[in-house]
Design an enzyme around this catalytic site. Structure first.
Site, short mmCIF file in Angstrom:
data_model
loop_
_atom_site.label_atom_id
_atom_site.label_comp_id
_atom_site.label_asym_id
_atom_site.label_seq_id
_atom_site.Cartn_x
_atom_site.Cartn_y
_atom_site.Cartn_z
N HIS A 41 42.45 46.33 48.81
CA HIS A 41 41.02 46.64 48.65
C HIS A 41 40.23 46.20 49.87
O HIS A 41 40.58 45.23 50.54
CB HIS A 41 40.44 45.93 47.43
CG HIS A 41 40.90 46.47 46.11
ND1 HIS A 41 40.26 47.51 45.47
CD2 HIS A 41 41.94 46.13 45.32
CE1 HIS A 41 40.89 47.77 44.33
NE2 HIS A 41 41.91 46.94 44.22
N HIS A 52 51.64 46.16 40.75
CA HIS A 52 51.28 45.72 39.40
C HIS A 52 50.76 46.91 38.61
O HIS A 52 50.65 48.01 39.15
CB HIS A 52 50.28 44.56 39.43
CG HIS A 52 48.94 44.88 40.04
ND1 HIS A 52 48.78 45.18 41.37
CD2 HIS A 52 47.69 44.93 39.49
CE1 HIS A 52 47.50 45.39 41.63
NE2 HIS A 52 46.82 45.27 40.50
N HIS A 82 47.14 37.43 39.22
CA HIS A 82 46.20 38.53 38.95
C HIS A 82 46.67 39.27 37.71
O HIS A 82 45.90 39.53 36.78
CB HIS A 82 46.14 39.43 40.17
CG HIS A 82 45.25 40.63 40.03
ND1 HIS A 82 43.89 40.52 39.91
CD2 HIS A 82 45.53 41.96 40.01
CE1 HIS A 82 43.36 41.73 39.82
NE2 HIS A 82 44.34 42.62 39.87
N ASP A 114 44.29 51.46 38.99
CA ASP A 114 43.98 51.86 40.36
C ASP A 114 45.15 51.59 41.32
O ASP A 114 45.01 51.75 42.54
CB ASP A 114 42.71 51.18 40.86
CG ASP A 114 42.77 49.66 40.86
OD1 ASP A 114 43.44 49.09 39.98
OD2 ASP A 114 42.14 49.04 41.75
N HIS A 115 46.29 51.20 40.75
CA HIS A 115 47.51 51.04 41.54
C HIS A 115 48.65 51.92 41.04
O HIS A 115 49.63 52.12 41.74
CB HIS A 115 47.95 49.57 41.54
CG HIS A 115 46.97 48.69 42.25
ND1 HIS A 115 47.18 48.23 43.53
CD2 HIS A 115 45.76 48.21 41.87
CE1 HIS A 115 46.14 47.49 43.92
NE2 HIS A 115 45.28 47.47 42.92
N ASP A 160 46.92 43.13 44.93
CA ASP A 160 45.69 42.38 44.65
C ASP A 160 45.94 40.88 44.55
O ASP A 160 45.14 40.15 43.95
CB ASP A 160 45.06 42.86 43.33
CG ASP A 160 44.46 44.25 43.45
OD1 ASP A 160 44.47 44.82 44.55
OD2 ASP A 160 43.98 44.77 42.41
N HIS A 165 47.85 47.77 37.03
CA HIS A 165 46.47 48.23 36.89
C HIS A 165 46.33 49.71 37.31
O HIS A 165 47.02 50.17 38.22
CB HIS A 165 45.53 47.35 37.71
CG HIS A 165 45.28 46.02 37.06
ND1 HIS A 165 44.73 44.94 37.73
CD2 HIS A 165 45.51 45.58 35.80
CE1 HIS A 165 44.63 43.91 36.90
NE2 HIS A 165 45.10 44.28 35.72
#
Length: 287
Positions: A204, A87, A147, A91-92, A166, A89
Site C-alpha cells: 500500500h 494473506h 495483521h 484487496d489481496h 501488509d 484480505h
C-alpha cells in the site's frame, strides 16, 4: 530498463519520472534473469508481477485488481503461471477467481492457515520455513502473522527483495486484526533481520500518513525528518514511495526501532520489545 533501486537509485528514479502519464510502470532489473513490475491498483494498493526470463514463469504477488495485472501481462507478453497470496484480505485475493479462470493452469500459493478464506482454490499451502519456486527462482516463505494470523512474506535471496503484503509498510505496519502483540513483534523482527540491502515491496501507498505519525514518536530523528521531506517531494511529483529497504526502515520505522522508541517515549528501561510495540501500535490505532 531502469536499474534496481538498490544498485542505482538515481537512474531508477529518472526512468520512473519519465513514465508517460496514465501508464505508471516501475521496472526493476534485480538480477540478470528476474524482473519486477509494479502497478498501482484500487485506491492505494500496488500490484506486483515477478518474471523469470529464463523459464518464462510469471507470478502475481497478490491480486488486488485484475485490470492492471492483465495489462502488464499483455504489454510484456508474459504468461501468468503463479499467484502468491500473502494473506486472505479481499484487496489481496480479489482477483484470484478471474485470473484462475483466464489462466486455468496457474498455481495458487497461499498461507496454509488461511486456505479456507481464499477462493476459488489454493494449490500449494505454505507456512514459514517453506520454499516456493517460480521458474528458476527460489522464494523463502517467512511467517509474518499479526495483521492476519497466517500472513506470510516471500523473500528471494537472489532478488535481494521480499514481498511483504501488509506486514510492514514504509514507516509503518499493518493493523493487528487477528494476531496478538507477541506474534506481530516476532514477525517484524524476522523482517528486520533480513540483510539491510533487501528491498521491501509492501502492498500500500500509506507512507505520508505513516510519516505524520512516526514524527510524533521520534520528533528528533534526523533520518526520519529527511525521509519525510523526500516522501513529500515524491508524492507531489506523483511518484511512489514503495518499495523501501530494510536499512531505511531500521532508521525511520517506529514499529521496529524498539530501543530508540523506548527512549523517545521515556518508557522504563525494563519495557520489553513486545510492550514497546504494543504501546506504539495502540498510539497509531487512535492517531
Amino acid at each position: 530498463r531502469p536499474s534496481h533501486p538498490n544498485n542505482n537509485q538515481s537512474d531508477w528514479m529518472r526512468a520512473l519520472a519519465s513514465s508517460s502519464p496514465g501508464r505508471l510502470v516501475f521496472l526493476s532489473t534485480m538480477a540478470a534473469a528476474f524482473e519486477v513490475v509494479q502497478r498501482p491498483a484500487l485506491k492505494d494498493n500496488y500490484a506486483f508481477l515477478l518474471h523469470d526470463a529464463a523459464t518464462g514463469c510469471t507470478a502475481a504477488i497478490d491480486t488486488p485488481e485484475v485490470g492492471p495485472i492483465l495489462q502488464v501481462l499483455k504489454e510484456q507478453k508474459w504468461r501468468l503461471t503463479h499467484i502468491l497470496n500473502t494473506h486472505h484480505h479481499w484487496d489481496h485475493t480479489g482477483g484470484n477467481a478471474e485470473l484462475c479462470a483466464a489462466f486455468p493452469e496457474v498455481e495458487v500459493v497461499a498461507p496454509a492457515k488461511e486456505v479456507g478464506k481464499i477462493d476459488p482454490k489454493v494449490d500449494t499451502p505454505v507456512a514459514g520455513g517453506d520454499t516456493v519456486r517460480v521458474g528458476s527462482l527460489d522464494l523463502q516463505v517467512i511467517d509474518v502473522g499479526g495483521h492476519t494470523l497466517g500472513h506470510v512474506a516471500y523473500y528471494g535471496p537472489a532478488l535481494k527483495a521480499a514481498f511483504v503484503g501488509d506486514s510492514i509498510f514504509a514507516m509503518g505496519c499493518g493493523r493487528m486484526f487477528e494476531g496478538d502483540y507477541d506474534q506481530f513483534t516476532a514477525s517484524l523482527k524476522r523482517l528486520a533481520a533480513l540483510p539491510e540491502e533487501t528491498t521491501l515491496y509492501c502492498a500500500h501507498e500509506y507512507t505520508e500518513a505513516n510519516a505524520r505519525f512516526a514524527v510524533t514518536v521520534e520528533p528528533e530523528n534526523d533520518d526520519l525528518l529527511k525521509r519525510i521531506d523526500d516522501v513529500k517531494a515524491k508524492r507531489q511529483s506523483g511518484l511512489p514511495t514503495v518499495p523501501t529497504t530494510v536499512a531505511l526502515e531500521k532508521k525511520t520505522n517506529p514499529f521496529i526501532r524498539f530501543n530508540e522508541v523506548k527512549e523517545a517515549l521515556r518508557l522504563p528501561d525494563t519495557t520489553s520489545d513486545v510492550d514497546v510495540f504494543k504501546t506504539v501500535r495502540k498510539m497509531k490505532d487512535s492517531f
